[in-house]
Motif scaffolding. Structure first.
Motif, PDB file in Angstrom:
ATOM      1  N   ALA A 147       7.847  -1.118 -16.259  1.00  0.00           N
ATOM      2  CA  ALA A 147       8.783  -2.019 -16.942  1.00  0.00           C
ATOM      3  C   ALA A 147      10.057  -2.211 -16.124  1.00  0.00           C
ATOM      4  CB  ALA A 147       9.109  -1.470 -18.324  1.00  0.00           C
ATOM      5  N   MET A 148      10.555  -1.127 -15.509  1.00  0.00           N
ATOM      6  CA  MET A 148      11.783  -1.235 -14.709  1.00  0.00           C
ATOM      7  C   MET A 148      11.546  -2.069 -13.448  1.00  0.00           C
ATOM      8  SD  MET A 148      13.685   2.484 -15.057  1.00  0.00           S
ATOM      9  CE  MET A 148      12.308   3.460 -14.472  1.00  0.00           C
ATOM     10  N   LEU A 149      10.370  -1.952 -12.859  1.00  0.00           N
ATOM     11  CA  LEU A 149      10.067  -2.742 -11.660  1.00  0.00           C
ATOM     12  C   LEU A 149      10.031  -4.238 -11.981  1.00  0.00           C
ATOM     13  CD1 LEU A 149       7.346  -0.529  -9.945  1.00  0.00           C
ATOM     14  CD2 LEU A 149       9.442  -1.331  -8.867  1.00  0.00           C
ATOM     15  N   VAL A 150       9.459  -4.588 -13.132  1.00  0.00           N
ATOM     16  CA  VAL A 150       9.391  -5.999 -13.511  1.00  0.00           C
ATOM     17  C   VAL A 150      10.801  -6.550 -13.719  1.00  0.00           C
ATOM     18  CG1 VAL A 150       8.632  -7.595 -15.310  1.00  0.00           C
ATOM     19  CG2 VAL A 150       7.093  -5.832 -14.487  1.00  0.00           C
ATOM     20  N   GLU A 151      11.705  -5.729 -14.211  1.00  0.00           N
ATOM     21  CA  GLU A 151      13.078  -6.191 -14.421  1.00  0.00           C
ATOM     22  C   GLU A 151      13.773  -6.559 -13.105  1.00  0.00           C
ATOM     23  OE1 GLU A 151      15.066  -3.132 -16.550  1.00  0.00           O
ATOM     24  OE2 GLU A 151      14.150  -3.635 -18.469  1.00  0.00           O
TER      25      GLU A 151
ATOM     26  N   LEU B 218      11.830   3.087  -4.077  1.00  0.00           N
ATOM     27  CA  LEU B 218      11.044   1.862  -3.862  1.00  0.00           C
ATOM     28  C   LEU B 218      11.950   0.666  -3.585  1.00  0.00           C
ATOM     29  CD1 LEU B 218       8.341   2.253  -6.683  1.00  0.00           C
ATOM     30  CD2 LEU B 218       8.054   2.687  -4.250  1.00  0.00           C
ATOM     31  N   LEU B 219      13.037   0.552  -4.353  1.00  0.00           N
ATOM     32  CA  LEU B 219      13.933  -0.591  -4.176  1.00  0.00           C
ATOM     33  C   LEU B 219      14.613  -0.570  -2.814  1.00  0.00           C
ATOM     34  CD1 LEU B 219      15.570  -0.918  -7.724  1.00  0.00           C
ATOM     35  CD2 LEU B 219      13.752  -2.311  -6.710  1.00  0.00           C
ATOM     36  N   ASP B 220      14.928   0.650  -2.307  1.00  0.00           N
ATOM     37  CA  ASP B 220      15.524   0.745  -0.968  1.00  0.00           C
ATOM     38  C   ASP B 220      14.640   0.094   0.084  1.00  0.00           C
ATOM     39  OD1 ASP B 220      17.775   2.011  -1.840  1.00  0.00           O
ATOM     40  OD2 ASP B 220      17.082   4.041  -1.385  1.00  0.00           O
ATOM     41  N   LYS B 221      13.330   0.280  -0.056  1.00  0.00           N
ATOM     42  CA  LYS B 221      12.391  -0.327   0.906  1.00  0.00           C
ATOM     43  C   LYS B 221      12.176  -1.816   0.622  1.00  0.00           C
ATOM     44  CE  LYS B 221      11.444   3.553   3.045  1.00  0.00           C
ATOM     45  NZ  LYS B 221      11.919   3.781   4.434  1.00  0.00           N
ATOM     46  N   PHE B 222      12.036  -2.141  -0.666  1.00  0.00           N
ATOM     47  CA  PHE B 222      11.741  -3.531  -1.022  1.00  0.00           C
ATOM     48  C   PHE B 222      12.874  -4.477  -0.650  1.00  0.00           C
ATOM     49  CE2 PHE B 222       8.716  -2.330  -4.743  1.00  0.00           C
ATOM     50  CZ  PHE B 222       7.782  -1.933  -3.811  1.00  0.00           C
ATOM     51  N   GLN B 223      14.105  -3.968  -0.735  1.00  0.00           N
ATOM     52  CA  GLN B 223      15.257  -4.846  -0.534  1.00  0.00           C
ATOM     53  C   GLN B 223      15.635  -5.007   0.933  1.00  0.00           C
ATOM     54  OE1 GLN B 223      18.151  -3.137  -3.168  1.00  0.00           O
ATOM     55  NE2 GLN B 223      17.168  -3.986  -5.008  1.00  0.00           N
ATOM     56  N   LEU B 224      14.829  -4.399   1.823  1.00  0.00           N
ATOM     57  CA  LEU B 224      15.002  -4.680   3.239  1.00  0.00           C
ATOM     58  C   LEU B 224      14.660  -6.141   3.499  1.00  0.00           C
ATOM     59  CD1 LEU B 224      13.379  -1.523   4.851  1.00  0.00           C
ATOM     60  CD2 LEU B 224      15.807  -2.037   4.711  1.00  0.00           C
ATOM     61  N   LYS B 225      15.148  -6.675   4.581  1.00  0.00           N
ATOM     62  CA  LYS B 225      14.947  -8.095   4.879  1.00  0.00           C
ATOM     63  C   LYS B 225      13.473  -8.463   4.988  1.00  0.00           C
ATOM     64  CE  LYS B 225      16.408 -11.665   8.115  1.00  0.00           C
ATOM     65  NZ  LYS B 225      17.153 -11.966   9.362  1.00  0.00           N
ATOM     66  N   LEU B 226      12.694  -7.556   5.595  1.00  0.00           N
ATOM     67  CA  LEU B 226      11.284  -7.886   5.817  1.00  0.00           C
ATOM     68  C   LEU B 226      10.473  -7.873   4.525  1.00  0.00           C
ATOM     69  CD1 LEU B 226       9.413  -5.023   5.813  1.00  0.00           C
ATOM     70  CD2 LEU B 226      10.763  -4.648   7.860  1.00  0.00           C
ATOM     71  N   CYS B 227      11.009  -7.270   3.483  1.00  0.00           N
ATOM     72  CA  CYS B 227      10.265  -7.191   2.224  1.00  0.00           C
ATOM     73  C   CYS B 227      10.843  -8.121   1.170  1.00  0.00           C
ATOM     74  CB  CYS B 227      10.299  -5.752   1.690  1.00  0.00           C
ATOM     75  SG  CYS B 227       9.658  -4.548   2.836  1.00  0.00           S
ATOM     76  N   LYS B 228      11.600  -9.103   1.607  1.00  0.00           N
ATOM     77  CA  LYS B 228      12.335  -9.932   0.668  1.00  0.00           C
ATOM     78  C   LYS B 228      11.442 -10.624  -0.353  1.00  0.00           C
ATOM     79  CE  LYS B 228      16.386 -12.924   0.858  1.00  0.00           C
ATOM     80  NZ  LYS B 228      17.249 -13.724   1.743  1.00  0.00           N
ATOM     81  N   GLY B 229      10.274 -11.082   0.058  1.00  0.00           N
ATOM     82  CA  GLY B 229       9.441 -11.868  -0.842  1.00  0.00           C
ATOM     83  C   GLY B 229       8.336 -11.086  -1.516  1.00  0.00           C
ATOM     84  N   ILE B 230       8.392  -9.759  -1.491  1.00  0.00           N
ATOM     85  CA  ILE B 230       7.305  -8.957  -2.046  1.00  0.00           C
ATOM     86  C   ILE B 230       7.265  -9.070  -3.574  1.00  0.00           C
ATOM     87  CG2 ILE B 230       8.531  -6.780  -2.407  1.00  0.00           C
ATOM     88  CD1 ILE B 230       6.108  -5.395  -1.076  1.00  0.00           C
TER      89      ILE B 230
ATOM     90  N   HIS C  23       0.838  -1.202   0.000  1.00  0.00           N
ATOM     91  CA  HIS C  23       0.000   0.000   0.000  1.00  0.00           C
ATOM     92  C   HIS C  23       0.877   1.257   0.000  1.00  0.00           C
ATOM     93  CE1 HIS C  23      -2.879   3.065   1.341  1.00  0.00           C
ATOM     94  NE2 HIS C  23      -3.829   2.231   0.928  1.00  0.00           N
ATOM     95  N   TRP C  24       1.955   1.205   0.784  1.00  0.00           N
ATOM     96  CA  TRP C  24       2.874   2.361   0.797  1.00  0.00           C
ATOM     97  C   TRP C  24       3.459   2.601  -0.600  1.00  0.00           C
ATOM     98  CZ3 TRP C  24       8.057   2.207  -0.486  1.00  0.00           C
ATOM     99  CH2 TRP C  24       8.753   3.406  -0.332  1.00  0.00           C
ATOM    100  N   ALA C  25       3.892   1.534  -1.255  1.00  0.00           N
ATOM    101  CA  ALA C  25       4.500   1.671  -2.580  1.00  0.00           C
ATOM    102  C   ALA C  25       3.503   2.247  -3.585  1.00  0.00           C
ATOM    103  CB  ALA C  25       5.008   0.311  -3.056  1.00  0.00           C
TER     104      ALA C  25
ATOM    105  N   THR D  19      14.493   7.948 -10.192  1.00  0.00           N
ATOM    106  CA  THR D  19      14.632   8.311  -8.776  1.00  0.00           C
ATOM    107  C   THR D  19      13.614   7.564  -7.921  1.00  0.00           C
ATOM    108  OG1 THR D  19      15.317  10.522  -9.492  1.00  0.00           O
ATOM    109  CG2 THR D  19      14.715  10.251  -7.163  1.00  0.00           C
ATOM    110  N   LEU D  20      12.357   7.505  -8.407  1.00  0.00           N
ATOM    111  CA  LEU D  20      11.310   6.815  -7.655  1.00  0.00           C
ATOM    112  C   LEU D  20      11.603   5.321  -7.555  1.00  0.00           C
ATOM    113  CD1 LEU D  20       8.649   6.963  -6.164  1.00  0.00           C
ATOM    114  CD2 LEU D  20       7.450   6.849  -8.340  1.00  0.00           C
ATOM    115  N   LEU D  21      12.174   4.761  -8.617  1.00  0.00           N
ATOM    116  CA  LEU D  21      12.545   3.338  -8.589  1.00  0.00           C
ATOM    117  C   LEU D  21      13.554   3.073  -7.475  1.00  0.00           C
ATOM    118  CD1 LEU D  21      12.453   0.504  -9.917  1.00  0.00           C
ATOM    119  CD2 LEU D  21      14.380   1.248 -11.339  1.00  0.00           C
ATOM    120  N   GLU D  22      14.550   3.966  -7.332  1.00  0.00           N
ATOM    121  CA  GLU D  22      15.557   3.785  -6.284  1.00  0.00           C
ATOM    122  C   GLU D  22      14.918   3.848  -4.893  1.00  0.00           C
ATOM    123  OE1 GLU D  22      18.521   6.718  -6.916  1.00  0.00           O
ATOM    124  OE2 GLU D  22      19.291   5.817  -8.775  1.00  0.00           O
TER     125      GLU D  22
END
Length: 870
Positions: free
Chosen positions: A531-535, A500-512, A479-481, A495-498
């Motif tokens: 497209a960049m997110l799918v990559e 989002l990835l900073d949050k997603f790549q935290l340990k708790l978000c590993k399987g998102i 929901h935050w994303a 910039t927005l991709l970076e």
């Protein structure tokens, strides 16, 4: 003593204590509730405020521009927007169960806002009648509303999720009601909304099917209890009367010393009722003198499941009955085990021997005392008192050794309560402003609370609570994303991709799932970001490839289809939409063509496309039955039309008013007859055709029976039950008519009539019936019916008439404790006639307590043995 100061704030009402702690000092400024319309959401929800345009405003006192402002319960501004809507005066507003603000204006238009004061599309309407006649008043409940027009007509939306409008029955009165109260569908026998209105002649109850007068009392204010069992009424002569829903006997009848109707009436839990005038709040409870609270500023009452929040210009209070556990501990002079345990903590900290004495006194009741202290902690809003109450349960090891108590006692329970209190204290903070009590929290549940936090964009707190309670955190991150993507239109995709990835790549978000966020980015118009997110999808390369292809294809389809529609290429747009497999795109094209093309042309276009056709049928089955019938007729699917008609007849039959000779049976029977004629058009549905014909015929006869008997006991019963009921009521002519109409066999007729006559214990008629002719079912059913009715003497009349000697003998064994020598001789003769020695042996065992009977069986058995019969 601390407990004296706590209890000194309580108010004794008969044998119950009430308290009114202050939750917040309101943070807002220059808000006068008397000059505004206010809507407060339950469960500590937000407060919506807008200037009341029916009140006179001093020139230059404030901006002429009306604003809708939304605050939290502590008075902190969450959002605001300018009110621009035409349609006349704002009649009423309220929060729905999912915290959507519902606003209804004079012409019946319904505007919906989220907690961020964003208008939610599309708008809805109460209908053409409300537009023409103007809405003058509305009354809300959890997830619905009833509106009254100037012409005294009543329109209802039972559920804001579907926005279906229905009209309630119109009372034969000219004046508008003095007051109204809704009985929610979940509390009514019919499952439909019921509306109580106070008029000059008394109280009327309206629903979709009719008007009923329920009481003669003239009332000026009403309120239904939270459980739907009682209704509180303020009468024209200044009394508060509380009745159960059938108005048979009042529970409370209390004079309020004024005939001026209160501005507000609200239930305080299930224990008392609050009435508010412009300077006084009156609390009335059974068997108690009324309690008065005086205010020098306007207040708004907000009912909760366990009390009432009281909102004023300067504060938010919570009036509630003091919980039993809290009363045990803090009541003045309390000597309960919980009070002594709480007191022991204070003595122990002061190194007093009184601590040891208290614990010894409650040694056997210590588990109950600990439970009460834990429970009392949960009900406290004051954090220091929460801490003291919980600490009283954590007994010192030295004291535990003295009384020999297990140190692990209730540890899990204490930890669980501490968890709940930390969550409640976090959301009660004025910055969050959700003053939930523990009872409200348990009723709301933690997942719903987290959902409300993320909808209010309190993602960090929602994430921490989810982690603390061991719940799934992916919902919060997703929901935050999505919210970040929607709100960050000015931020470049890279910039927005970076971020989002900073949050997603935290340990708790590993399987998102990045693909789900990418889909939201695509729908928000940020296709490069999608497209960049799918990559960056962390799952297998094969999955990434197909999801990438899917999103790219969806990008082109979602661009192409609207463009084709805009230039009038509906056929091509339908092809592209169905090929994409995106149901949203298909529905977009289907609804567009539906509006633009004639019905027959529309039917022809979608029939050639199975996906479009299936989606249309699925939608039309729920919302457009008549249009779906036209579609099936145009495509020659007569059996589908017949099934729809038959289904409509059953839906009409569910109406609780469809009884006692209701005129609703007329159209119901016609629907079934029409379905019969349509089924008859095809040979494959001959069974359904015959069944529909028989159903209509039976329903018509049952309707006539209900009219003639004035008893709603026939409709929708079986043929057998109809015959049986007619015989029980003594209507033998009607029973014979049903038998003849439906060609009931003689055997079935005899079975039904024999047991029906036995049910009403008409033994004379049963005997007469047995002699009319030889029964095709024999006489055994007559015997069994008499035995079932516990009439052994009547059964004896039919046993000699049984044709089969063996059957006659077996039947005579019905009850050995009640049979005499006459019955035993009857059985013996029958067995002897059948020449069955084994049967004689069984009969002797049956009549073992009867010496004379046993002798008869021995004699006959010897005779059979002599004759060579075994």
């Amino acid at each position: 003593m601390a407990n004296v100061s706590v209890a000194a704030e309580w108010q004794l009402v008969y044998n119950r204590y009430y308290r009114k702690p202050e939750l917040y000092q309101m943070r807002w400024k220059h808000i006068d509730l008397s000059r505004n319309k206010v809507a407060c959401a339950p469960f500590g929800g937000p407060i919506a405020v807008i200037r009341d345009d029916s009140k006179i405003v001093q020139l230059y006192a404030e901006s002429a521009l009306r604003k809708l402002r939304i605050f939290n319960s502590a008075g902190l501004l969450i959002s605001e927007t300018v009110w621009k809507h035409p349609g006349g005066r704002l009649i009423g507003m309220s929060w729905s169960e999912d915290q959507t603000l519902i606003c209804i204006v004079q012409d019946g238009t319904i505007y919906r806002y989220n907690i961020h004061a964003e208008l939610m599309e599309p708008n809805a309407s109460m209908g053409k009648e409300c537009f023409e006649e103007n809405v003058v008043e509305c009354v809300f409940w959890g997830n619905g509303v009833v509106c009254v027009t100037e012409a005294n007509r009543y329109f209802c939306v039972p559920d804001f999720k579907t926005m279906r409008v229905c009209e309630l029955a119109r009372p034969e009165i000219e004046e508008l009601p003095h007051c109204m109260a809704v009985v929610e569908p979940k509390y009514t026998m019919t499952g439909n909304v019921e509306l109580l209105i106070g008029v000059d002649s008394g109280i009327l109850m309206l629903d979709e099917d009719g008007v009923q007068k329920v009481d003669e009392t003239i009332v000026q204010k009403m309120g239904v209890s939270p459980n739907g069992n009682y209704v509180a009424c303020f009468t024209h002569d200044g009394r508060l009367v509380v009745n159960n829903m059938d108005f048979s006997a009042p529970v409370i009848d209390q004079s309020c010393e004024t005939a001026l109707p209160p501005e507000q009436l609200a239930w305080c839990g299930m224990d008392s009722i609050l009435l508010y005038w412009d300077d006084m709040l009156l609390m009335v409870a059974p068997q108690a003198e009324p309690v008065r609270y005086f205010y020098d500023e306007p207040v708004v009452l907000i009912p909760e499941c366990d009390g009432v929040r009281i909102l004023s210009n300067t504060s938010m209070e919570f009036l509630q009955r003091v919980p039993t556990s809290t009363e045990y501990i803090f009541a003045i002079g309390s000597t309960s085990p919980a009070a002594l345990l709480y007191d022991a903590l204070d003595h122990f900290d002061r190194r007093s021997a009184k601590a040891d004495e208290n614990l010894r006194l409650i040694r056997t009741s210590l588990p109950e005392a600990v439970e009460a202290c834990i429970d009392a902690a949960g009900h406290e809003f004051d954090t220091s008192r929460q801490k003291d109450t919980v600490e009283s349960c954590k007994l010192r090891p030295s004291l535990l050794q003295v009384i020999g108590f297990d140190s692990n006692f209730q540890r899990d329970h204490i930890q669980e309560m501490c968890k709940i209190l930390r969550v409640l204290n976090a959301v009660r903070d004025p910055e969050i402003g959700i003053p939930l009590s523990i009872q409200q929290y348990k009723l709301l549940t933690a997942p719903v609370l987290i959902g409300r936090l993320i909808n209010a964009h309190r993602h960090l707190l929602a994430l921490r609570i989810s982690e603390y309670l061991g719940m799934n955190q992916e919902v919060v991150i997703m929901h935050w994303a999505c919210s970040k993507i929607t709100a960050s239109l000015a931020i470049p995709d890279v910039t927005l991709l970076e971020i989002l990835l900073d949050k997603f790549q935290l340990k708790l978000c590993k399987g998102i799932s990045y693909a789900a966020v990418a889909a939201h980015a695509d729908k928000s118009g940020r296709r490069k970001l999608a497209a960049m997110l799918v990559e960056h999808e962390p799952r297998s390369s094969k999955q990434v490839y197909f999801q990438y292809i899917e999103i790219i294809y969806h990008i082109f389809s979602s661009l192409q289809v609207p463009l084709l529609l805009s230039i009038g290429e509906e056929d091509t747009a339908l092809v592209k939409a169905t090929e994409s497999g995106d149901t949203d795109l298909v529905y977009l094209v289907v609804f567009h063509i539906w509006q633009k093309r004639p019905a027959l042309e529309f039917f022809g276009m979608i029939q050639a496309r199975p996906l479009a056709c299936d989606l249309f049928i699925a939608y039309a089955r729920c919302y457009k039955h008549e249009f779906l019938k036209d579609f099936f007729l145009s495509t020659g699917q007569l059996q589908e039309v017949a099934f729809l008609l038959w289904k409509e007849s059953w839906e009409l039959g569910k109406n609780p008013m469809a009884s006692k000779g209701s005129p609703l049976h007329g159209p119901r029977i016609k629907l079934i007859e029409k379905s019969h004629s349509l089924f008859a058009e095809t040979k494959e549905h001959s069974f359904e055709s015959k069944a529909a014909e028989e159903h209509a015929k039976l329903l018509r006869i049952q309707h006539e029976l209900e009219v003639s008997t004035k008893q709603a006991i026939f409709v929708d019963s079986s043929i057998s039950d109809t015959i049986r009921t007619c015989i029980v009521l003594g209507n033998h002519r009607a029973a014979m008519k049903v038998k003849t109409e439906f060609k009931v066999t003689e055997k079935r007729w005899y079975w039904l009539k024999v047991f029906a006559l036995a049910t009403v214990r008409d033994w004379e008629a049963l005997e007469k019936f047995s002699k009319e002719k030889r029964p095709p079912i024999g006489y055994r059913p007559f015997v069994e019916a008499c035995i079932d009715a516990d009439e052994k003497g009547e059964a004896l009349k039919y046993i000699p008439r049984l044709a089969d000697p063996r059957e006659r003998a077996e039947t005579s064994r019905v009850d050995e404790l009640m049979l005499g020598l006459v019955w035993s001789k009857e059985a013996a003769d029958a067995a002897s006639q059948a020449k069955d020695g084994e049967l004689l042996g069984r009969l002797k065992l049956t009549f073992a307590q009867n010496a004379a009977a046993s002798s008869i069986f021995d004699t006959l058995r010897d005779r059979l043995s002599f004759q060579g019969v075994s």
